[in-house]
Design a protein around this motif. Structure first.
Motif, PDB file in Angstrom:
ATOM      1  N   GLU A  47       0.872  -1.176   0.000  1.00  0.00           N
ATOM      2  CA  GLU A  47       0.000   0.000   0.000  1.00  0.00           C
ATOM      3  C   GLU A  47       0.903   1.218   0.000  1.00  0.00           C
ATOM      4  O   GLU A  47       2.067   1.140   0.427  1.00  0.00           O
ATOM      5  CB  GLU A  47      -0.925   0.029   1.204  1.00  0.00           C
ATOM      6  N   ILE A  49       2.243   3.788   1.679  1.00  0.00           N
ATOM      7  CA  ILE A  49       2.489   4.249   3.048  1.00  0.00           C
ATOM      8  C   ILE A  49       3.979   4.570   3.109  1.00  0.00           C
ATOM      9  O   ILE A  49       4.765   3.956   2.377  1.00  0.00           O
ATOM     10  CB  ILE A  49       2.108   3.123   4.045  1.00  0.00           C
ATOM     11  N   GLY A 250      -4.666  -2.639   2.851  1.00  0.00           N
ATOM     12  CA  GLY A 250      -4.274  -1.626   3.784  1.00  0.00           C
ATOM     13  C   GLY A 250      -5.253  -0.447   3.793  1.00  0.00           C
ATOM     14  O   GLY A 250      -6.260  -0.395   3.114  1.00  0.00           O
ATOM     15  N   ASN A 251      -4.891   0.458   4.661  1.00  0.00           N
ATOM     16  CA  ASN A 251      -5.709   1.652   4.831  1.00  0.00           C
ATOM     17  C   ASN A 251      -5.872   2.434   3.522  1.00  0.00           C
ATOM     18  O   ASN A 251      -6.833   3.170   3.338  1.00  0.00           O
ATOM     19  CB  ASN A 251      -5.081   2.572   5.885  1.00  0.00           C
ATOM     20  N   TRP A 282      -2.085   8.335   5.084  1.00  0.00           N
ATOM     21  CA  TRP A 282      -0.641   8.436   5.361  1.00  0.00           C
ATOM     22  C   TRP A 282      -0.062   9.812   5.072  1.00  0.00           C
ATOM     23  O   TRP A 282       1.150  10.014   5.193  1.00  0.00           O
ATOM     24  CB  TRP A 282       0.111   7.334   4.589  1.00  0.00           C
ATOM     25  N   ASN A 370     -10.897  -3.902   4.105  1.00  0.00           N
ATOM     26  CA  ASN A 370      -9.672  -4.026   4.899  1.00  0.00           C
ATOM     27  C   ASN A 370     -10.007  -3.787   6.365  1.00  0.00           C
ATOM     28  O   ASN A 370     -10.674  -2.799   6.692  1.00  0.00           O
ATOM     29  CB  ASN A 370      -8.641  -2.974   4.461  1.00  0.00           C
ATOM     30  N   GLU A 371      -9.581  -4.666   7.206  1.00  0.00           N
ATOM     31  CA  GLU A 371      -9.696  -4.497   8.662  1.00  0.00           C
ATOM     32  C   GLU A 371     -11.075  -3.947   9.062  1.00  0.00           C
ATOM     33  O   GLU A 371     -11.177  -2.949   9.794  1.00  0.00           O
ATOM     34  CB  GLU A 371      -8.586  -3.584   9.183  1.00  0.00           C
ATOM     35  N   HIS A 417      -4.724 -10.037  10.899  1.00  0.00           N
ATOM     36  CA  HIS A 417      -3.517  -9.193  10.954  1.00  0.00           C
ATOM     37  C   HIS A 417      -2.881  -9.273  12.337  1.00  0.00           C
ATOM     38  O   HIS A 417      -3.588  -9.197  13.342  1.00  0.00           O
ATOM     39  CB  HIS A 417      -3.873  -7.730  10.648  1.00  0.00           C
ATOM     40  N   TYR A 419       0.329  -7.529  14.426  1.00  0.00           N
ATOM     41  CA  TYR A 419       1.525  -6.717  14.671  1.00  0.00           C
ATOM     42  C   TYR A 419       1.906  -6.972  16.127  1.00  0.00           C
ATOM     43  O   TYR A 419       1.139  -6.640  17.040  1.00  0.00           O
ATOM     44  CB  TYR A 419       1.233  -5.239  14.415  1.00  0.00           C
ATOM     45  N   GLU A 446      -1.437  -9.301   6.910  1.00  0.00           N
ATOM     46  CA  GLU A 446      -0.469  -8.331   7.445  1.00  0.00           C
ATOM     47  C   GLU A 446       0.081  -8.927   8.732  1.00  0.00           C
ATOM     48  O   GLU A 446      -0.698  -9.369   9.583  1.00  0.00           O
ATOM     49  CB  GLU A 446      -1.136  -6.978   7.749  1.00  0.00           C
ATOM     50  N   ALA A 484       3.847  -6.977   6.526  1.00  0.00           N
ATOM     51  CA  ALA A 484       3.502  -5.577   6.208  1.00  0.00           C
ATOM     52  C   ALA A 484       4.081  -4.645   7.278  1.00  0.00           C
ATOM     53  O   ALA A 484       4.243  -5.065   8.429  1.00  0.00           O
ATOM     54  CB  ALA A 484       1.990  -5.408   6.128  1.00  0.00           C
ATOM     55  N   PRO A 485       4.304  -3.376   6.912  1.00  0.00           N
ATOM     56  CA  PRO A 485       4.386  -2.878   5.547  1.00  0.00           C
ATOM     57  C   PRO A 485       5.678  -3.321   4.851  1.00  0.00           C
ATOM     58  O   PRO A 485       6.666  -3.677   5.494  1.00  0.00           O
ATOM     59  CB  PRO A 485       4.361  -1.360   5.729  1.00  0.00           C
ATOM     60  N   TRP A 495       5.261   4.761   9.501  1.00  0.00           N
ATOM     61  CA  TRP A 495       5.006   3.476  10.180  1.00  0.00           C
ATOM     62  C   TRP A 495       6.373   2.899  10.538  1.00  0.00           C
ATOM     63  O   TRP A 495       7.213   2.698   9.656  1.00  0.00           O
ATOM     64  CB  TRP A 495       4.249   2.536   9.240  1.00  0.00           C
TER      65      TRP A 495
HETATM   66  O1  AHR Z   1       0.331  -1.902   7.410  1.00  0.00           O
HETATM   67  C1  AHR Z   1       0.003  -0.691   7.980  1.00  0.00           C
HETATM   68  C2  AHR Z   1      -1.484  -0.608   8.332  1.00  0.00           C
HETATM   69  O2  AHR Z   1      -1.779  -1.516   9.347  1.00  0.00           O
HETATM   70  C3  AHR Z   1      -2.433  -0.982   7.241  1.00  0.00           C
HETATM   71  O3  AHR Z   1      -2.689   0.076   6.401  1.00  0.00           O
HETATM   72  C4  AHR Z   1      -3.653  -1.404   7.966  1.00  0.00           C
HETATM   73  O4  AHR Z   1      -4.370  -2.379   7.273  1.00  0.00           O
HETATM   74  C5  AHR Z   1      -3.124  -1.899   9.287  1.00  0.00           C
HETATM   75  O5  AHR Z   1      -3.805  -1.355  10.347  1.00  0.00           O
END
Ligand code: AHR
Length: 631
Positions: A47, A49, A250-251, A282, A370-371, A417, A419, A446, A484-485, A495
């Motif tokens: 995406e 970003i 992604g966003n 972004w 997305n999300e 996703h 993180y 992600e 991601a990213p 990010w």
């Molecule tokens: O990868 C960064 C962001 O994390 C993405 O845009 C979104 O899908 C997630 O919250």
């Protein structure tokens, strides 16, 4: 307190358990293979970003080429000589680019007294020796003047690295841009801080004016595609051999509002007819020069398949569209799928052909939104159902991915996703081990262990490797995954932790990139069951293709480990000589940087002593992939 380190047997006796449970062993069941490794498992997610697209993989060197980035000021443009600049909303190029850069020239400009504009690029225009650049621009003037000089020059204008001329500018914008070739000499230095200028030194009278629009400069691109992608970044992706590209976010696909979503119909056709939009998720302007067709050609160049994310009626600030109002968005998605896959006899297939790609693209996976767990209105179930029913009715073969659980329809996959902190990623290697094997299959669309900026450090890479080992082991459940990213420009690291980073000249890959490269390039087609006993801090995955056995061992601890390995059920034996590929570093914080890109790289060596039962010593803080040859 004990006077010396206890043996496993002593520990077992004290704990009152049989000795073998505390004796370290990694047992791989070679004779009784498990499930197939998912053929579409590793992919990449993209995406825009951190200037991943604009100023990133999209090779355009001019920032704000379309003058659309700001409504009041021609940002990234400055005057050369005595010119004065303004955004002119009364002089559009077309309906999409509804303004131009007005350059009022001083009277008496002439040889040695040039005037015009300069663009500072994405933190400078990069320049290299012996390189051919292509400039395209629309220009007109209040009265026919010429020549107009387009030059790549040093920031202070003292050194011209390359230049070319448009002999004459008329009083109307031409139908197509002027196109010029600029070539740097063999002695041109490598510089990241050049600028692009468009100037005239023709004699001018007071008030003579120039208007510019779509001023573009491309270096050589991957596969020499016009409007193409940056070569070094593409080379790094090609080396990962991804099976798919998930795009466009992604966003980024959602936008902050419906108006700033990725509106694919505005991203096709001649680049100077694309309005662009604010990438408000972004914080910068997207020209949408990297549009739907460019994404699809990117997929082609990766020899991968698309995972097409369609806008699903929800934007990040909470706007959501339901009921009849959703229908145009559903239709947009159907049209988009037709643009990707339709024959040239279909409306959108014909449009794709007119855009230069008559061949339809293969498409298997479409992601709806997305999300959407962020949609607190709870409208996703309804929205997913509307897209699901319309798409399945026309394209029953397509697999539809939901972004959060739904109850009214059954998605083919669900996108999860993650993180995580590195320690959590390491601990999560077993997350999918006990999953209900009948549940909806998973796309981990992600994921990342987050530590390090702009790219992960070794500690994060170990978390990533342990996590990925778990995904591979469970790839009967997790059919697809992508980190991601993917990218960050070092000057716009919004990010924190990203796989690959760059400035306008060079790029480097992180230890996580290497860990993923190791685990996915040294990967069989069948998972072998492997059980680790009394080996805390170790994550593993074993796979096999024919007579090759790949055993990945991730040691997240700070001490070297002797790993006793047993290969159970060997038909015959195993060759004594094997190869070991190892990624390690001096500390958890060790990493790669733009200045020192190769601090952490995997090293491959021959090792001896492989047998049905043998011990492999793995370094502290390491990822090791052993490649064994079965006889
Ligand atoms: O990868 C960064 C962001 O994390 C993405 O845009 C979104 O899908 C997630 O919250």
């Amino acid at each position: 307190m004990f006077p010396s380190v206890l043996t496993p047997e002593q520990v077992a006796a004290l704990a009152g358990v049989p000795a073998q449970t505390t004796t370290p062993l990694l047992s791989v069941d070679v004779g009784n293979p498990g499930h197939a490794v998912s053929p579409v498992l590793p992919g990449v997610m993209f995406e825009d970003i951190n200037h991943s697209g604009e100023g990133g993989i999209y090779a355009e060197l001019v920032q704000n080429r379309s003058m659309m980035a700001d409504d009041s000021t021609p940002v990234h443009w400055s005057a050369v000589g005595e010119a004065t600049l303004a955004l002119d909303t009364t002089t559009p190029l077309n309906a999409a680019l509804d303004r131009s850069l007005k350059v009022v020239l001083p009277s008496g400009a002439g040889a040695g007294n040039r005037a015009g504009v300069a663009n500072d690029g994405f933190w400078g225009i990069p320049v290299r020796p012996g390189t051919t650049y292509t400039a395209r621009l629309f220009a007109k003037a209040s009265k026919r003047i010429g020549p107009l000089t387009v030059a790549i020059e040093s920031a202070d204008g003292a050194t011209v690295y390359a230049s070319a001329h448009v002999p004459h500018i008329g009083t109307a914008f031409p139908g197509r841009p002027f196109e010029l070739t600029l070539r740097t000499g063999s002695r041109t230095p490598v510089a990241g801080d050049a600028r692009l200028t468009v100037t005239t030194a023709a004699p001018t009278a007071a008030g003579e004016t120039l208007w510019l629009q779509h001023v573009s400069l491309f270096p050589p691109t991957h596969h020499n595609r016009p409007n193409g992608l940056r070569v070094d970044l593409m080379d790094k992706l090609v080396a990962l051999k991804p099976k798919f590209l998930r795009f466009p976010g992604g966003n980024f696909v959602e936008g902050n509002t419906v108006a700033t979503r990725f509106n694919w119909k505005n991203t096709i056709g001649p680049v100077w007819e694309r309005p662009g939009h604010m990438d408000d998720a972004w914080g910068y302007w997207s020209t949408d020069g990297l549009g739907l067709l460019e994404y699809l050609e990117w997929v082609e160049d990766l020899h991968a398949q698309p995972v097409l994310a369609v806008y699903a009626g929800y934007s990040l600030k909470g706007e959501h569209v339901t009921g009849d109002k959703l229908q145009p968005f559903v239709q947009d998605a159907l049209d988009e799928i037709e643009y990707v896959t339709g024959p040239v006899t279909s409306t959108w297939g014909a449009r794709r052909a007119a855009d230069g790609h008559p061949e339809p693209f293969p498409l298997e996976f479409v992601e709806i939104g997305n999300e959407d767990w962020f949609d607190s209105s709870g409208s996703y179930d309804e929205r997913f159902a509307a897209f699901h029913d319309a798409i399945k009715a026309k394209y029953p073969q397509l697999k539809l991915i939901a972004t959060t659980p739904v109850t009214s329809r059954t998605p083919d996959l669900i996108d999860e996703h993650y993180y995580l902190a590195p320690s959590a990623a390491q601990a999560s290697t077993h997350k999918y081990d006990d999953r209900d094997r009948n549940a909806t299959k998973v796309f981990v669309g992600e994921w990342a262990a987050q530590e390090g900026r702009p790219t992960p450090d070794l500690n994060a890479a170990l978390g990533d490797a342990a996590w990925l080992a778990g995904l591979i082991r469970n790839s009967d459940q997790v059919l697809m995954e992508c980190y991601a990213p993917l990218f960050s420009h070092v000057k716009n690291n919004v990010w924190a932790t990203n796989l690959i980073a760059y400035d306008n000249l060079t790029s480097y890959v992180s230890p996580s990139y290497w860990a993923q490269h190791m685990l996915t390039s040294r990967l069989g087609d069948t998972v072998l069951r492997a059980t680790a006993r009394a080996l805390p801090g170790l994550a593993t995955v074993a796979t096999r293709s024919g007579n090759r056995l790949y055993l990945a061992v991730v040691n997240c601890r700070t001490h070297q480990l002797d790993v006793p390995i047993e290969l159970k059920g060997l038909a015959r034996g195993v060759r004594r000589k094997a190869t070991a590929t190892v990624l390690t570093g001096p500390s958890r914080a060790a990493t790669n940087t733009l200045a020192e890109p190769d601090t952490l790289v995997p090293r491959t060596s021959t090792v001896t002593g492989a047998a049905a039962s043998f011990t492999s010593t793995v370094p502290p803080l390491s990822v090791t992939v052993l490649e064994l040859v079965l006889t």
